[in-house]
Each structure stands twice: as structure tokens, then as C-alpha cells.
Design a protein around this motif. Sequence first.
Motif, PDB file in Angstrom:
ATOM      1  N   ASP A  24       0.836  -1.212   0.000  1.00  0.00           N
ATOM      2  CA  ASP A  24       0.000   0.000   0.000  1.00  0.00           C
ATOM      3  C   ASP A  24       0.864   1.253   0.000  1.00  0.00           C
ATOM      4  O   ASP A  24       0.606   2.204  -0.741  1.00  0.00           O
ATOM      5  N   TYR A  25       1.907   1.265   0.835  1.00  0.00           N
ATOM      6  CA  TYR A  25       2.820   2.403   0.906  1.00  0.00           C
ATOM      7  C   TYR A  25       3.493   2.627  -0.446  1.00  0.00           C
ATOM      8  O   TYR A  25       3.551   3.755  -0.955  1.00  0.00           O
ATOM      9  N   ARG A  50       2.507   1.736  -3.470  1.00  0.00           N
ATOM     10  CA  ARG A  50       1.544   2.245  -4.458  1.00  0.00           C
ATOM     11  C   ARG A  50       1.192   3.702  -4.187  1.00  0.00           C
ATOM     12  O   ARG A  50       0.997   4.489  -5.107  1.00  0.00           O
ATOM     13  N   THR A  51       1.103   4.083  -2.904  1.00  0.00           N
ATOM     14  CA  THR A  51       0.708   5.440  -2.543  1.00  0.00           C
ATOM     15  C   THR A  51       1.764   6.468  -2.924  1.00  0.00           C
ATOM     16  O   THR A  51       1.433   7.549  -3.410  1.00  0.00           O
TER      17      THR A  51
END
Length: 116
Positions: A84-85, A87-88
Motif C-alpha cells: 500500500d505504501y 503504491r501510494t
Amino acid sequence: MARFRELSDGMLCCQLQPTCCVVPVMTPHFVRRFPAERWGLHDTGRGLGVYYDGRQPVVVTIPRAAAAPDLSADEEAIAGVWQDYYRTIAIPSRRNEALRRSYMPKKYWSSLIEMK
């Protein structure tokens, strides 16, 4: 690149795809680094591994069926947070595959959490 992951039974496992047969050569380093832990190194290309129970390393043959170990819930959660990190913070317009390959050859990308 060697990255250990925690299995469901608490053991640490590192799956590698080295060009040369280096797992037996790496063993003394990890015995010194993790003397009290149970861990295993697995050369997925050769089906060769080293298991360390906290006392003695043993070279073992690992069949292809055992290539996908059960990860702990914590390990899966950490991997999800990292993905998630990654991709963010990614900026699609600034993606530079040539630069990425110069830092980490493409043959090792399958070992990276963010590439799965």
C-alpha cells in the motif's frame, strides 16, 4: 538479496534465486547473525536448502511442493502495508524502468514485496 520472512510456526525463511550455488557458503554468516533463531535458506532454483535449529545447520533437499510456505499473519500484514505504501508514493508520470533496473536487476524483482 536475502530477505527473511516469518512463517506461521515462528521460523524465519529466506527464498533465494542466486546465479551460483551460494547457499552453503552463506550459512556461516547467518549462523553468526541469528545464533538463537530457527531459520532456513532455500535456493528455489536448485531445490537446495539449509535448515538451522539454533544449534546446527543442516543442508537439505527441498521439493518443489514445499516452495510456498505458510506465512504468519504478521508477515502478511506487513507485506500488505508495504505494498500500500509503495503504491501510494508512486508517481506514474515519473516511472523510470531503466533507472530501476540499474539499481536492482530485473531477475531479482520476483523477490521484492512491492513487485508481487
